[in-house]
Design an enzyme around this catalytic site. Structure first.
Site, mmCIF file in Angstrom:
data_model
loop_
_atom_site.group_PDB
_atom_site.id
_atom_site.type_symbol
_atom_site.label_atom_id
_atom_site.label_comp_id
_atom_site.label_asym_id
_atom_site.label_seq_id
_atom_site.Cartn_x
_atom_site.Cartn_y
_atom_site.Cartn_z
ATOM 1 N N ASN A 8 0.919 -1.185 0.133
ATOM 2 C CA ASN A 8 -0.039 0.092 0.093
ATOM 3 C C ASN A 8 0.842 1.197 0.056
ATOM 4 O O ASN A 8 1.496 1.721 1.129
ATOM 5 C CB ASN A 8 -0.924 0.087 1.149
ATOM 6 C CG ASN A 8 -1.640 1.152 1.522
ATOM 7 O OD1 ASN A 8 -2.005 2.012 0.419
ATOM 8 N ND2 ASN A 8 -2.238 1.436 2.517
ATOM 9 N N LYS A 10 0.070 4.391 -0.546
ATOM 10 C CA LYS A 10 -0.736 5.517 -0.004
ATOM 11 C C LYS A 10 -0.438 6.609 -0.714
ATOM 12 O O LYS A 10 -0.372 6.517 -1.811
ATOM 13 C CB LYS A 10 -0.113 5.634 1.747
ATOM 14 C CG LYS A 10 -0.396 4.501 2.430
ATOM 15 C CD LYS A 10 -0.066 4.705 3.950
ATOM 16 C CE LYS A 10 -0.067 3.419 4.625
ATOM 17 N NZ LYS A 10 0.032 3.581 5.966
ATOM 18 N N HIS A 93 -9.837 1.276 4.815
ATOM 19 C CA HIS A 93 -8.446 1.290 5.490
ATOM 20 C C HIS A 93 -8.526 2.190 6.824
ATOM 21 O O HIS A 93 -9.311 3.309 6.755
ATOM 22 C CB HIS A 93 -7.570 1.967 4.579
ATOM 23 C CG HIS A 93 -6.048 2.000 5.204
ATOM 24 N ND1 HIS A 93 -5.400 2.777 6.058
ATOM 25 C CD2 HIS A 93 -4.925 1.053 4.918
ATOM 26 C CE1 HIS A 93 -4.309 2.452 6.300
ATOM 27 N NE2 HIS A 93 -3.885 1.358 5.698
ATOM 28 N N GLU A 95 -6.773 4.673 7.844
ATOM 29 C CA GLU A 95 -6.672 6.021 7.843
ATOM 30 C C GLU A 95 -7.695 6.664 7.197
ATOM 31 O O GLU A 95 -8.095 8.001 7.495
ATOM 32 C CB GLU A 95 -5.258 6.228 6.560
ATOM 33 C CG GLU A 95 -4.197 5.816 7.551
ATOM 34 C CD GLU A 95 -2.963 5.552 6.641
ATOM 35 O OE1 GLU A 95 -3.084 5.379 5.592
ATOM 36 O OE2 GLU A 95 -1.891 4.972 7.374
ATOM 37 N N GLU A 165 -5.682 -5.112 10.899
ATOM 38 C CA GLU A 165 -4.827 -4.221 10.980
ATOM 39 C C GLU A 165 -5.014 -3.413 12.306
ATOM 40 O O GLU A 165 -5.990 -2.337 12.315
ATOM 41 C CB GLU A 165 -4.645 -3.160 9.670
ATOM 42 C CG GLU A 165 -4.640 -3.883 8.520
ATOM 43 C CD GLU A 165 -3.916 -2.668 7.591
ATOM 44 O OE1 GLU A 165 -2.674 -2.942 7.081
ATOM 45 O OE2 GLU A 165 -4.486 -1.855 7.256
ATOM 46 N N GLY A 171 2.182 2.204 10.980
ATOM 47 C CA GLY A 171 3.000 3.237 10.718
ATOM 48 C C GLY A 171 3.755 3.617 11.919
ATOM 49 O O GLY A 171 4.353 4.568 12.119
ATOM 50 N N SER A 207 3.135 -2.211 10.811
ATOM 51 C CA SER A 207 4.472 -2.104 10.739
ATOM 52 C C SER A 207 5.197 -3.417 10.461
ATOM 53 O O SER A 207 6.150 -3.980 11.061
ATOM 54 C CB SER A 207 4.802 -1.925 12.266
ATOM 55 O OG SER A 207 4.354 -0.446 12.380
HETATM 56 C C1 PEP Z 1 -1.064 -0.225 6.103
HETATM 57 O O1 PEP Z 1 -0.963 1.203 5.772
HETATM 58 O O2 PEP Z 1 -1.937 -0.802 5.756
HETATM 59 C C2 PEP Z 1 -0.029 -0.462 7.028
HETATM 60 C C3 PEP Z 1 -0.055 -1.642 7.557
HETATM 61 O O3 PEP Z 1 1.216 0.336 7.075
HETATM 62 P P1 PEP Z 1 2.618 0.166 8.003
HETATM 63 O O4 PEP Z 1 2.985 -1.163 7.428
HETATM 64 O O5 PEP Z 1 3.222 1.160 7.674
HETATM 65 O O6 PEP Z 1 2.285 0.046 9.460
#
Ligand code: PEP
Length: 251
Positions: A8, A10, A93, A95, A165, A171, A207
Site C-alpha cells: 500500500n 498510500k 483502511h 486512515e 490491522e 506506521g 509495521s
Molecule cells: C497500512 O497502511 O496498511 C500499514 C500496515 O502500514 P505500515 O506497514 O506502515 O504500518
C-alpha cells in the site's frame, strides 16, 4: 495457498516515481511462491497497469467511492477502476476511517460495489489503542466484520480478502504480539465461517518489516501481509518478500 503481499503506497509517488520503484522491485525477480499486489495512487495506476500488463504481479486501487456514479466531485467509482484492468481494491483502511470519517455502512456499500464490478475487495478492520486498552478488541473486530459483511452474498464471487490491522500498529513501528495476532485471526476466521462456508484469506498489517516478516508469516491463519511504510523502498520490500519465501512453512 500462496502468501499474499499487498504493497500500500498510500499518498506517495508520481507516476514516474512509481514506475521507477516497480522497475527496482521487478528487476530482482518474482519468487513463484508469493502473490504480490501493488496499490499505487490513482494517478499512477494507468502507468503501472501498462507496465505490468501480462505480468504475474497484480494491481489494486486504494479506495472506491460508496456510490455507483453521479455528482460526487473528485471521487472514483468501482467500475472506473475495473475499466483500468485492475483486480483489487482496499476498502475501509483505518486512515480513511480516521481522517475521512468513513463508517461501517459506507464500507458495506463499497464492498457491494466492488463485488458488482468484479474487483476483489481487501477489507481492513482493527481496533484502536483505546479500544484495546479497554478490552474491546474482540467486540470491535466482530462488530466491524458483521457490519462489513451484512447482506453480502458471496455465492458468485468467492474472491475476497480481510486484513486485520490494529490501528495503533499502523506506521508506528509497533507490531501486535504474536499471540494477539493469533487470537484476532482465529476470531476473524470463526466469525466468517459462521457466515460463509469457505476459506477467506486474512492478511496482517501493522509495521511489518524485513525483520519481523519471517516470524509473523508462520502464525496460524496469517495468509499474508498488507505493508505500508516498508513497501515504499525496493530494498525493504524485496527483503520482506525474500524472508517470507524462505520461511513460509505451511503446506
Ligand atoms: C497500512 O497502511 O496498511 C500499514 C500496515 O502500514 P505500515 O506497514 O506502515 O504500518
Amino acid at each position: 495457498m500462496k502468501p499474499i503481499i499487498a504493497a500500500n503506497w498510500k499518498m506517495n509517488f508520481t507516476p514516474e516515481e512509481s514506475l521507477r520503484l516497480i522497475d527496482d522491485i521487478t528487476s530482482q525477480g518474482l519468487p513463484s511462491n508469493v502473490d504480490i499486489i501493488f496499490f499505487p495512487s490513482f494517478v499512477s495506476l494507468p502507468a503501472v497497469v501498462d507496465k505490468l500488463l501480462d505480468s504475474a504481479y497484480s494491481i489494486g486501487g486504494q479506495n472506491i467511492f460508496h456510490k455507483e456514479n453521479g455528482a460526487f466531485t473528485g471521487e472514483i467509482s468501482a467500475s472506473m477502476l475495473k475499466a483500468l484492468n485492475i483486480q483489487y481494491v482496499i476498502i475501509g483502511h483505518s486512515e480513511r476511517r480516521q481522517y475521512l470519517h468513513e463508517n461501517d455502512k459506507q464500507v458495506n456499500d463499497k464492498i457491494q460495489l466492488a463485488l458488482k464490478a468484479e474487483l476483489v475487495p481487501i477489507i481492513c478492520i482493527g481496533e484502536t489503542l483505546k479500544e484495546r486498552e479497554n478490552g474491546q478488541t474482540d467486540p470491535v473486530i466482530k462488530e466491524q466484520l458483521n457490519s462489513a459483511f451484512e447482506n453480502i452474498n458471496l455465492d458468485n464471487q468467492k474472491n475476497i480478502i480481510v486484513a486485520y490491522e490494529p490501528v495503533w500498529a499502523i506506521g508506528t513501528g509497533l507490531t501486535a504480539e504474536k499471540n494477539k495476532i493469533l487470537d484476532a485471526h482465529s476470531l476473524i476466521k470463526e466469525t466468517l465461517e459462521t457466515i460463509y462456508n469457505f476459506n477467506i484469506p486474512i492478511l496482517y498489517g501493522g509495521s511489518v518489516n524485513a525483520d519481523n516478516a519471517a516470524s509473523l508469516i508462520n502464525i496460524e491463519n496469517v495468509d499474508g501481509f498488507l505493508v505500508g511504510g516498508a513497501s515504499l523502498k525496493s530494498e525493504s520490500f524485496c527483503q520482506i518478500v525474500k524472508n517470507i519465501t524462505k520461511n513460509f512453512e505451511r503446506s
